[in-house]
Write a protein that holds these residues in place. Structure first.
Motif, PDB file in Angstrom:
ATOM      1  N   ARG A 282      18.607 -13.931 -23.255  1.00 62.65           N
ATOM      2  CA  ARG A 282      18.232 -12.553 -23.512  1.00 62.65           C
ATOM      3  C   ARG A 282      19.466 -11.672 -23.396  1.00 62.65           C
ATOM      4  O   ARG A 282      20.130 -11.666 -22.365  1.00 62.65           O
ATOM      5  CB  ARG A 282      17.172 -12.150 -22.489  1.00 62.65           C
ATOM      6  CG  ARG A 282      16.473 -10.877 -22.829  1.00 62.65           C
ATOM      7  CD  ARG A 282      15.175 -10.753 -22.042  1.00 62.65           C
ATOM      8  NE  ARG A 282      15.366 -10.683 -20.611  1.00 62.65           N
ATOM      9  CZ  ARG A 282      14.562 -10.014 -19.789  1.00 62.65           C
ATOM     10  NH1 ARG A 282      13.524  -9.373 -20.285  1.00 62.65           N
ATOM     11  NH2 ARG A 282      14.756 -10.004 -18.504  1.00 62.65           N
TER      12      ARG A 282
ATOM     13  N   MET B 166       7.966 -17.032 -17.552  1.00 55.34           N
ATOM     14  CA  MET B 166       7.826 -15.576 -17.527  1.00 55.34           C
ATOM     15  C   MET B 166       7.632 -15.004 -18.928  1.00 55.34           C
ATOM     16  O   MET B 166       8.561 -15.010 -19.747  1.00 55.34           O
ATOM     17  CB  MET B 166       9.069 -14.945 -16.896  1.00 55.34           C
ATOM     18  CG  MET B 166       9.435 -15.534 -15.546  1.00 55.34           C
ATOM     19  SD  MET B 166       8.164 -15.333 -14.291  1.00 55.34           S
ATOM     20  CE  MET B 166       8.611 -13.763 -13.619  1.00 55.34           C
TER      21      MET B 166
ATOM     22  N   ALA C  38       7.659 -11.850 -20.466  1.00 54.46           N
ATOM     23  CA  ALA C  38       8.051 -10.488 -20.079  1.00 54.46           C
ATOM     24  C   ALA C  38       7.905  -9.538 -21.279  1.00 54.46           C
ATOM     25  O   ALA C  38       6.812  -9.084 -21.572  1.00 54.46           O
ATOM     26  CB  ALA C  38       9.467 -10.513 -19.518  1.00 54.46           C
TER      27      ALA C  38
ATOM     28  N   GLY D 269      13.472  -4.903 -17.828  1.00 57.06           N
ATOM     29  CA  GLY D 269      12.699  -5.953 -18.496  1.00 57.06           C
ATOM     30  C   GLY D 269      12.172  -7.003 -17.538  1.00 57.06           C
ATOM     31  O   GLY D 269      11.713  -8.058 -17.973  1.00 57.06           O
ATOM     32  N   TYR D 270      12.206  -6.721 -16.232  1.00 53.86           N
ATOM     33  CA  TYR D 270      11.634  -7.654 -15.259  1.00 53.86           C
ATOM     34  C   TYR D 270      10.155  -7.354 -15.056  1.00 53.86           C
ATOM     35  O   TYR D 270       9.736  -6.189 -15.093  1.00 53.86           O
ATOM     36  CB  TYR D 270      12.354  -7.563 -13.910  1.00 53.86           C
ATOM     37  CG  TYR D 270      13.626  -8.374 -13.895  1.00 53.86           C
ATOM     38  CD1 TYR D 270      13.605  -9.698 -13.475  1.00 53.86           C
ATOM     39  CD2 TYR D 270      14.815  -7.833 -14.343  1.00 53.86           C
ATOM     40  CE1 TYR D 270      14.757 -10.463 -13.501  1.00 53.86           C
ATOM     41  CE2 TYR D 270      15.977  -8.588 -14.366  1.00 53.86           C
ATOM     42  CZ  TYR D 270      15.942  -9.900 -13.942  1.00 53.86           C
ATOM     43  OH  TYR D 270      17.071 -10.655 -13.978  1.00 53.86           O
ATOM     44  N   ILE D 271       9.383  -8.415 -14.819  1.00 52.82           N
ATOM     45  CA  ILE D 271       7.958  -8.251 -14.542  1.00 52.82           C
ATOM     46  C   ILE D 271       7.802  -7.753 -13.111  1.00 52.82           C
ATOM     47  O   ILE D 271       8.432  -8.297 -12.196  1.00 52.82           O
ATOM     48  CB  ILE D 271       7.222  -9.597 -14.725  1.00 52.82           C
ATOM     49  CG1 ILE D 271       7.362 -10.093 -16.173  1.00 52.82           C
ATOM     50  CG2 ILE D 271       5.762  -9.465 -14.328  1.00 52.82           C
ATOM     51  CD1 ILE D 271       6.751 -11.464 -16.432  1.00 52.82           C
TER      52      ILE D 271
ATOM     53  N   GLY E 134      10.871 -12.008  -9.524  1.00 50.70           N
ATOM     54  CA  GLY E 134      12.321 -11.979  -9.740  1.00 50.70           C
ATOM     55  C   GLY E 134      12.703 -12.827 -10.934  1.00 50.70           C
ATOM     56  O   GLY E 134      11.891 -13.041 -11.847  1.00 50.70           O
ATOM     57  N   ASP E 135      13.932 -13.301 -10.936  1.00 51.52           N
ATOM     58  CA  ASP E 135      14.415 -14.135 -12.039  1.00 51.52           C
ATOM     59  C   ASP E 135      13.985 -15.585 -11.771  1.00 51.52           C
ATOM     60  O   ASP E 135      14.468 -16.220 -10.831  1.00 51.52           O
ATOM     61  CB  ASP E 135      15.942 -14.039 -12.148  1.00 51.52           C
ATOM     62  CG  ASP E 135      16.449 -14.753 -13.384  1.00 51.52           C
ATOM     63  OD1 ASP E 135      17.044 -14.100 -14.249  1.00 51.52           O
ATOM     64  OD2 ASP E 135      16.239 -15.993 -13.507  1.00 51.52           O
ATOM     65  N   ALA E 136      13.065 -16.081 -12.602  1.00 47.31           N
ATOM     66  CA  ALA E 136      12.487 -17.403 -12.347  1.00 47.31           C
ATOM     67  C   ALA E 136      13.566 -18.486 -12.376  1.00 47.31           C
ATOM     68  O   ALA E 136      13.566 -19.401 -11.543  1.00 47.31           O
ATOM     69  CB  ALA E 136      11.401 -17.693 -13.378  1.00 47.31           C
ATOM     70  N   GLY E 137      14.492 -18.386 -13.325  1.00 48.97           N
ATOM     71  CA  GLY E 137      15.560 -19.392 -13.425  1.00 48.97           C
ATOM     72  C   GLY E 137      16.417 -19.400 -12.170  1.00 48.97           C
ATOM     73  O   GLY E 137      16.687 -20.455 -11.586  1.00 48.97           O
TER      74      GLY E 137
HETATM   75  N1  URA Z   1      12.482 -13.381 -16.765  1.00 48.90           N
HETATM   76  C1  URA Z   1      12.405 -13.616 -15.428  1.00 48.90           C
HETATM   77  O1  URA Z   1      12.865 -14.644 -14.940  1.00 48.90           O
HETATM   78  N2  URA Z   1      11.792 -12.707 -14.658  1.00 48.90           N
HETATM   79  C2  URA Z   1      11.246 -11.571 -15.137  1.00 48.90           C
HETATM   80  O2  URA Z   1      10.673 -10.795 -14.357  1.00 48.90           O
HETATM   81  C3  URA Z   1      11.338 -11.346 -16.525  1.00 48.90           C
HETATM   82  C4  URA Z   1      11.962 -12.264 -17.314  1.00 48.90           C
END
Ligand code: URA
Length: 210
Positions: A105, A134, A136, A193-195, A200-203
């Motif tokens: 992204r 995610m 998003a 753009g985060y949920i 948080g950032d799933a990765g």
């Molecule tokens: N990707 C993520 O890992 N977390 C989000 O909140 C949005 C996109």
């Protein structure tokens, strides 16, 4: 699957998801829980697979017993976070074929950029389950589904852990034929753009990169 959106409200899924959301949960626990939840989500996403029967001999008699019909499923991980769902789903469907779509992204435009695409042959004859924890903005998910359709897929389902209303709307507009299975629908997206409330950032959380 007829519903466009299925929220898996099973108590085990919800309990595990709450632990995953907690910022104090370790990478190790996060990864383990993601694997466990993905098994439960996979159970739901495969619920209406077509069946046929096969004649077998039990120790007592012959019977026409139910088996899955058609070609093996194709699981497509949307890199890199999709890999966190892939392991669990493969445990449940070990003979599935596996593909990968690499999208990242652009943090400024939030638009998806493709860097990798490798999927099984005969996608047209398989149920394709796209995996991304995610949902998003829905931009990368919709772009990944575009690529799968270009590669011939006609029967696609999308499995995620968390979805934002914006992402669901985007997917419904771009791909109304693709049912979504998720563990929860959160409130909204923030300005990055985060949920939210999200996790948080799933990765980063599953791979420990931050
Ligand atoms: N990707 C993520 O890992 N977390 C989000 O909140 C949005 C996109």
């Amino acid at each position: 699957m007829t519903e466009h959106l299925t929220v898996v409200d099973h108590p085990l899924v919800q309990h595990k998801l709450t632990i995953m959301r907690d910022k104090s949960t370790s990478t190790k626990s996060f990864r383990q829980l993601l694997r466990e939840i993905s098994l439960l989500l996979a159970y739901e996403v495969t619920r209406e697979l077509p069946m046929t029967t096969e004649r077998i001999e039990t120790p007592l008699e012959t019977m026409d017993a139910p088996v899955l019909a058609g070609k093996k499923l194709a699981l497509v991980s949307i890199l890199r976070a999709g890999n966190g769902l892939l392991d669990g789903v493969l445990e449940l469907v070990p003979a599935a074929r596996v593909g990968f779509v690499g999208l990242y992204r652009d943090e400024r435009t939030l638009q998806p950029i493709q860097y990798y695409f490798k999927v099984p042959e005969d996608l047209a004859d398989r149920l394709v389950i796209a995996l991304d924890p995610m949902l998003a903005t829905g931009n990368s998910s919709a772009a990944a589904i575009d690529l799968l359709k270009e590669a011939g897929a006609t029967n696609i389902r999308f499995m995620c852990l968390l979805a934002a209303p914006e992402g669901i709307a985007r997917m419904k507009e771009a791909h109304p034929d693709v049912p979504i299975v998720t563990a929860a629908v959160d409130t909204k997206l923030n300005e990055k753009g985060y949920i939210v409330p999200g996790l948080g950032d799933a990765g980063d959380r599953m791979f420990g990169t931050k």
